[in-house]
Motif scaffolding. Structure first.
Motif, PDB file in Angstrom:
ATOM      1  N   HIS A  30      40.620  65.786  89.561  1.00 47.34           N
ATOM      2  CA  HIS A  30      40.640  66.967  88.663  1.00 47.34           C
ATOM      3  C   HIS A  30      40.535  66.516  87.212  1.00 47.34           C
ATOM      4  O   HIS A  30      41.490  66.674  86.438  1.00 47.34           O
ATOM      5  CB  HIS A  30      41.936  67.777  88.856  1.00 47.34           C
ATOM      6  N   PRO A  31      39.388  65.976  86.808  1.00 43.37           N
ATOM      7  CA  PRO A  31      39.276  65.418  85.455  1.00 43.37           C
ATOM      8  C   PRO A  31      39.456  66.461  84.347  1.00 43.37           C
ATOM      9  O   PRO A  31      39.742  66.113  83.201  1.00 43.37           O
ATOM     10  CB  PRO A  31      37.861  64.818  85.439  1.00 43.37           C
ATOM     11  N   ASP A  32      39.328  67.740  84.697  1.00 39.59           N
ATOM     12  CA  ASP A  32      39.469  68.814  83.705  1.00 39.59           C
ATOM     13  C   ASP A  32      40.930  69.162  83.427  1.00 39.59           C
ATOM     14  O   ASP A  32      41.238  69.881  82.481  1.00 39.59           O
ATOM     15  CB  ASP A  32      38.737  70.069  84.218  1.00 39.59           C
ATOM     16  N   LYS A  33      41.866  68.671  84.245  1.00 37.24           N
ATOM     17  CA  LYS A  33      43.285  69.038  84.093  1.00 37.24           C
ATOM     18  C   LYS A  33      44.053  67.939  83.353  1.00 37.24           C
ATOM     19  O   LYS A  33      43.816  66.753  83.589  1.00 37.24           O
ATOM     20  CB  LYS A  33      43.947  69.218  85.467  1.00 37.24           C
ATOM     21  N   LYS A  34      44.987  68.380  82.523  1.00 35.08           N
ATOM     22  CA  LYS A  34      45.845  67.402  81.826  1.00 35.08           C
ATOM     23  C   LYS A  34      47.133  67.213  82.642  1.00 35.08           C
ATOM     24  O   LYS A  34      47.934  68.147  82.778  1.00 35.08           O
ATOM     25  CB  LYS A  34      46.176  67.911  80.423  1.00 35.08           C
ATOM     26  N   VAL A  35      47.297  66.017  83.160  1.00 33.30           N
ATOM     27  CA  VAL A  35      48.489  65.713  83.956  1.00 33.30           C
ATOM     28  C   VAL A  35      49.567  65.166  83.012  1.00 33.30           C
ATOM     29  O   VAL A  35      49.296  64.261  82.215  1.00 33.30           O
ATOM     30  CB  VAL A  35      48.157  64.674  85.056  1.00 33.30           C
ATOM     31  N   ILE A  36      50.768  65.718  83.095  1.00 31.61           N
ATOM     32  CA  ILE A  36      51.878  65.211  82.259  1.00 31.61           C
ATOM     33  C   ILE A  36      52.857  64.462  83.151  1.00 31.61           C
ATOM     34  O   ILE A  36      53.391  65.021  84.113  1.00 31.61           O
ATOM     35  CB  ILE A  36      52.601  66.357  81.509  1.00 31.61           C
ATOM     36  N   LYS A  37      53.108  63.204  82.778  1.00 30.62           N
ATOM     37  CA  LYS A  37      53.982  62.373  83.619  1.00 30.62           C
ATOM     38  C   LYS A  37      55.402  62.325  83.073  1.00 30.62           C
ATOM     39  O   LYS A  37      55.627  61.808  81.982  1.00 30.62           O
ATOM     40  CB  LYS A  37      53.420  60.952  83.678  1.00 30.62           C
ATOM     41  N   LEU A  38      56.307  62.862  83.862  1.00 34.23           N
ATOM     42  CA  LEU A  38      57.739  62.721  83.542  1.00 34.23           C
ATOM     43  C   LEU A  38      58.378  62.027  84.736  1.00 34.23           C
ATOM     44  O   LEU A  38      59.407  62.449  85.254  1.00 34.23           O
ATOM     45  CB  LEU A  38      58.375  64.089  83.287  1.00 34.23           C
ATOM     46  N   SER A  39      57.704  60.988  85.199  1.00 33.66           N
ATOM     47  CA  SER A  39      58.139  60.340  86.431  1.00 33.66           C
ATOM     48  C   SER A  39      58.870  59.023  86.149  1.00 33.66           C
ATOM     49  O   SER A  39      60.076  59.043  85.912  1.00 33.66           O
ATOM     50  CB  SER A  39      56.949  60.146  87.371  1.00 33.66           C
ATOM     51  N   ILE A  40      58.150  57.888  86.136  1.00 31.43           N
ATOM     52  CA  ILE A  40      58.858  56.621  85.908  1.00 31.43           C
ATOM     53  C   ILE A  40      59.508  56.631  84.518  1.00 31.43           C
ATOM     54  O   ILE A  40      58.969  57.244  83.577  1.00 31.43           O
ATOM     55  CB  ILE A  40      57.913  55.407  86.070  1.00 31.43           C
ATOM     56  N   GLY A  41      60.653  55.978  84.414  1.00 27.91           N
ATOM     57  CA  GLY A  41      61.381  55.960  83.143  1.00 27.91           C
ATOM     58  C   GLY A  41      60.767  54.984  82.158  1.00 27.91           C
ATOM     59  O   GLY A  41      61.399  53.979  81.806  1.00 27.91           O
ATOM     60  N   ASP A  42      59.540  55.271  81.757  1.00 25.55           N
ATOM     61  CA  ASP A  42      58.869  54.376  80.814  1.00 25.55           C
ATOM     62  C   ASP A  42      58.869  55.002  79.420  1.00 25.55           C
ATOM     63  O   ASP A  42      58.543  56.188  79.262  1.00 25.55           O
ATOM     64  CB  ASP A  42      57.420  54.117  81.277  1.00 25.55           C
ATOM     65  N   VAL A  43      59.216  54.194  78.423  1.00 22.72           N
ATOM     66  CA  VAL A  43      59.360  54.696  77.060  1.00 22.72           C
ATOM     67  C   VAL A  43      57.998  54.986  76.430  1.00 22.72           C
ATOM     68  O   VAL A  43      56.975  54.444  76.851  1.00 22.72           O
ATOM     69  CB  VAL A  43      60.127  53.673  76.191  1.00 22.72           C
ATOM     70  N   THR A  44      58.004  55.840  75.404  1.00 23.50           N
ATOM     71  CA  THR A  44      56.741  56.200  74.744  1.00 23.50           C
ATOM     72  C   THR A  44      56.758  55.930  73.237  1.00 23.50           C
ATOM     73  O   THR A  44      55.706  55.987  72.598  1.00 23.50           O
ATOM     74  CB  THR A  44      56.425  57.692  74.985  1.00 23.50           C
ATOM     75  N   LEU A  45      57.931  55.652  72.671  1.00 19.39           N
ATOM     76  CA  LEU A  45      57.982  55.359  71.234  1.00 19.39           C
ATOM     77  C   LEU A  45      57.710  53.870  71.020  1.00 19.39           C
ATOM     78  O   LEU A  45      58.082  53.040  71.848  1.00 19.39           O
ATOM     79  CB  LEU A  45      59.358  55.705  70.658  1.00 19.39           C
ATOM     80  N   PRO A  46      57.050  53.530  69.902  1.00 14.42           N
ATOM     81  CA  PRO A  46      56.751  52.106  69.660  1.00 14.42           C
ATOM     82  C   PRO A  46      58.022  51.304  69.370  1.00 14.42           C
ATOM     83  O   PRO A  46      59.082  51.865  69.083  1.00 14.42           O
ATOM     84  CB  PRO A  46      55.836  52.144  68.435  1.00 14.42           C
ATOM     85  N   LEU A  47      57.880  49.999  69.418  1.00 10.90           N
ATOM     86  CA  LEU A  47      59.005  49.108  69.095  1.00 10.90           C
ATOM     87  C   LEU A  47      59.471  49.380  67.668  1.00 10.90           C
ATOM     88  O   LEU A  47      58.666  49.761  66.799  1.00 10.90           O
ATOM     89  CB  LEU A  47      58.555  47.651  69.218  1.00 10.90           C
ATOM     90  N   ALA A  48      60.756  49.172  67.423  1.00 12.52           N
ATOM     91  CA  ALA A  48      61.324  49.411  66.096  1.00 12.52           C
ATOM     92  C   ALA A  48      60.702  48.445  65.073  1.00 12.52           C
ATOM     93  O   ALA A  48      60.402  47.291  65.416  1.00 12.52           O
ATOM     94  CB  ALA A  48      62.831  49.203  66.157  1.00 12.52           C
ATOM     95  N   PRO A  49      60.507  48.908  63.821  1.00 11.61           N
ATOM     96  CA  PRO A  49      59.915  48.031  62.792  1.00 11.61           C
ATOM     97  C   PRO A  49      60.660  46.697  62.640  1.00 11.61           C
ATOM     98  O   PRO A  49      60.025  45.657  62.425  1.00 11.61           O
ATOM     99  CB  PRO A  49      60.004  48.867  61.503  1.00 11.61           C
ATOM    100  N   ALA A  50      61.990  46.703  62.780  1.00 12.80           N
ATOM    101  CA  ALA A  50      62.752  45.442  62.631  1.00 12.80           C
ATOM    102  C   ALA A  50      62.353  44.454  63.724  1.00 12.80           C
ATOM    103  O   ALA A  50      62.284  43.233  63.487  1.00 12.80           O
ATOM    104  CB  ALA A  50      64.253  45.728  62.704  1.00 12.80           C
ATOM    105  N   VAL A  51      62.079  44.973  64.909  1.00 12.56           N
ATOM    106  CA  VAL A  51      61.684  44.125  66.043  1.00 12.56           C
ATOM    107  C   VAL A  51      60.296  43.552  65.766  1.00 12.56           C
ATOM    108  O   VAL A  51      60.052  42.345  65.923  1.00 12.56           O
ATOM    109  CB  VAL A  51      61.687  44.952  67.361  1.00 12.56           C
ATOM    110  N   ILE A  52      59.403  44.433  65.335  1.00 13.50           N
ATOM    111  CA  ILE A  52      58.019  44.003  65.071  1.00 13.50           C
ATOM    112  C   ILE A  52      58.002  42.922  63.998  1.00 13.50           C
ATOM    113  O   ILE A  52      57.328  41.898  64.143  1.00 13.50           O
ATOM    114  CB  ILE A  52      57.162  45.228  64.647  1.00 13.50           C
ATOM    115  N   SER A  53      58.770  43.131  62.918  1.00 13.91           N
ATOM    116  CA  SER A  53      58.675  42.130  61.841  1.00 13.91           C
ATOM    117  C   SER A  53      59.297  40.798  62.280  1.00 13.91           C
ATOM    118  O   SER A  53      58.776  39.724  61.947  1.00 13.91           O
ATOM    119  CB  SER A  53      59.193  42.683  60.512  1.00 13.91           C
ATOM    120  N   ALA A  54      60.358  40.842  63.099  1.00 18.21           N
ATOM    121  CA  ALA A  54      60.933  39.580  63.614  1.00 18.21           C
ATOM    122  C   ALA A  54      59.921  38.875  64.520  1.00 18.21           C
ATOM    123  O   ALA A  54      59.802  37.634  64.496  1.00 18.21           O
ATOM    124  CB  ALA A  54      62.221  39.867  64.388  1.00 18.21           C
ATOM    125  N   MET A  55      59.183  39.646  65.295  1.00 16.95           N
ATOM    126  CA  MET A  55      58.195  39.035  66.199  1.00 16.95           C
ATOM    127  C   MET A  55      57.022  38.451  65.402  1.00 16.95           C
ATOM    128  O   MET A  55      56.535  37.363  65.717  1.00 16.95           O
ATOM    129  CB  MET A  55      57.723  40.052  67.242  1.00 16.95           C
TER     130      MET A  55
END
Ligand code: MLT
Length: 393
Positions: A30-55
């Motif tokens: 169904h390529p015309d449909k937008k599927v929304i996943k609220l299934s696996i507990g995977d995060v969607t926000l990026p890593l915190a700036p403090a983490v990125i700068s340390a890396m």
């Protein structure tokens, strides 16, 4: 050649792999449909700036001869282990640096820790719970007994004196129900384990979601260092699902049959694991800085607000649910007496929202369903609108 025959005790596919396959198949058809996943507990926000700068800084160090690092220490770098020990100490929990092992995440440790125990031990697992505990012990051919987590006991089973168990899994706040033990309740589990010389494997992956004074570590209970191993992760706390870092505490005081489990775990890790990269460990350590903590708390507040939106939607639909307060999951009763996979198909086909069927977490999860609050805000809102449109009273 003889294969591991215990694999035949497993279901054909791992719960989250089945869910991903089914939703991908639907999306492809169904390529015309937008599927929304609220299934696996995977995060969607990026890593915190403090983490990125340390890396970033760590990457630079790896590019200079004087600061380049090769293999990391098997137990993790001291700078990270010391930060983890302080994170515990700030909550009044004493965990010595030497008992902390850094790893690539709680799932791996959870799957590997059973290697410390003989095949004949009886494993006690709450039902429903994170399926890795059951699947990894089935792979090893162990006998599993279940502690029912039901609406009647608030999804928090307590020790049953008549049950013999050697290895006891506790996940608090619980995945999937969100129920969290108090310190007093954990004390009962610790006393039960110490009386029987059993070992508790405590999964604290969701401790950062505790808001109501429930326990955040098994070591809040007296004597836990004599019977409990605690696993924790940066995945849910700091969005490391794709970066991979976690830690496990194996106390030196935990001795069975005259052997220190800490030493066994060190032997196991040094033989089979070459550690977490310097860059990732630097990122993880930045989580514990003042700035890092502030930033990850902003992210956690975002997910909590998602949980509130989903919970409100369930309230408006008149659907029973639990969780969402001390955890990022809403655990709901499928309406109309539907079974878990039936409800999964219904939501996917009717409104293209994907969740996780409760029966995948154990027999007592049948008829229940889990939605994650780790989604993107706009998608979560849209999913709630679709759910309300379909399920309103
Ligand atoms: C879950 O959705 O239960 C977890 O994210 C899966 C995992 O951590 O492996």
């Amino acid at each position: 050649m003889k294969l591991n025959e215990h694999f035949s005790a497993l279901s054909e596919s791992y719960l989250f792999a089945t869910v991903a396959q089914k939703s991908a198949a639907y999306a492809a058809a169904h390529p015309d449909k937008k599927v929304i996943k609220l299934s696996i507990g995977d995060v969607t926000l990026p890593l915190a700036p403090a983490v990125i700068s340390a890396m970033h800084e760590a990457v630079e160090e790896m590019g200079r001869k004087e600061t380049f690092r090769g293999y990391p220490p098997y137990e993790g770098y001291d700078f990270l282990r010391e930060s983890i020990a302080k994170y515990y100490a700030d909550r009044g929990v004493d965990v010595p640096v030497s008992d902390i092992f850094v790893s690539d995440g709680a799932k791996s440790d959870c799957g590997n820790l059973p290697e410390l125990f003989g095949e004949d031990n009886v494993v006690l697992v709450p039902d429903p719970v994170y399926p890795v505990y059951v699947d990894t012990n089935l792979m090893a051919g162990r006998k599993i007994v279940y502690a029912a987590a039901t609406k009647e006991n608030g999804f928090l089973p307590m020790p049953d004196e008549s049950v013999k168990a050697d290895i006891i899994y506790i996940c608090s706040p619980n995945n999937p129900t969100g129920a969290a033990y108090t310190k007093e309740q954990l004390q009962k589990w610790v006393d039960y384990a110490n009386e029987r010389e059993a070992v508790i494997l405590y999964d604290a992956a969701y401790e950062c979601f505790v808001q109501d004074g429930a326990a955040r570590s098994i070591y809040e209970a007296n004597g836990a260092e004599k019977c409990a191993i605690e696993m924790c992760s940066f995945s849910k706390t700091a969005g490391f699902t794709g970066t991979r870092c976690g830690y496990t505490v194996v106390p030196s005081a935990l001795v069975r049959g005259g052997v220190r489990l800490r030493d066994m775990w060190f032997r196991r890790q040094s033989t089979k694991f070459n550690g977490v990269s310097y860059i990732v460990q630097r990122g993880a350590a930045a989580v514990f800085t003042e700035e890092g903590m502030k930033q990850i708390n902003e992210n956690l507040a975002y997910y909590r607000e998602n949980a509130r939106l989903i919970a409100d939607c369930m309230d408006k639909c008149g659907i029973f649910y639990t969780g969402g307060k001390n955890s990022p999951y809403i655990w709901l009763k499928c309406p109309g007496g539907m079974k878990s996979w039936e409800f999964f198909d219904y939501l996917l086909n009717e409104i293209q929202v994907v969740g996780t069927p409760g029966s995948g977490f154990g027999e007592n999860g049948e008829g229940f369903f889990r939605l994650t609050a780790f989604g993107d805000r706009e998608n979560t809102k849209e999913a709630c609108e679709r759910l309300y449109g379909l399920l309103k009273k």
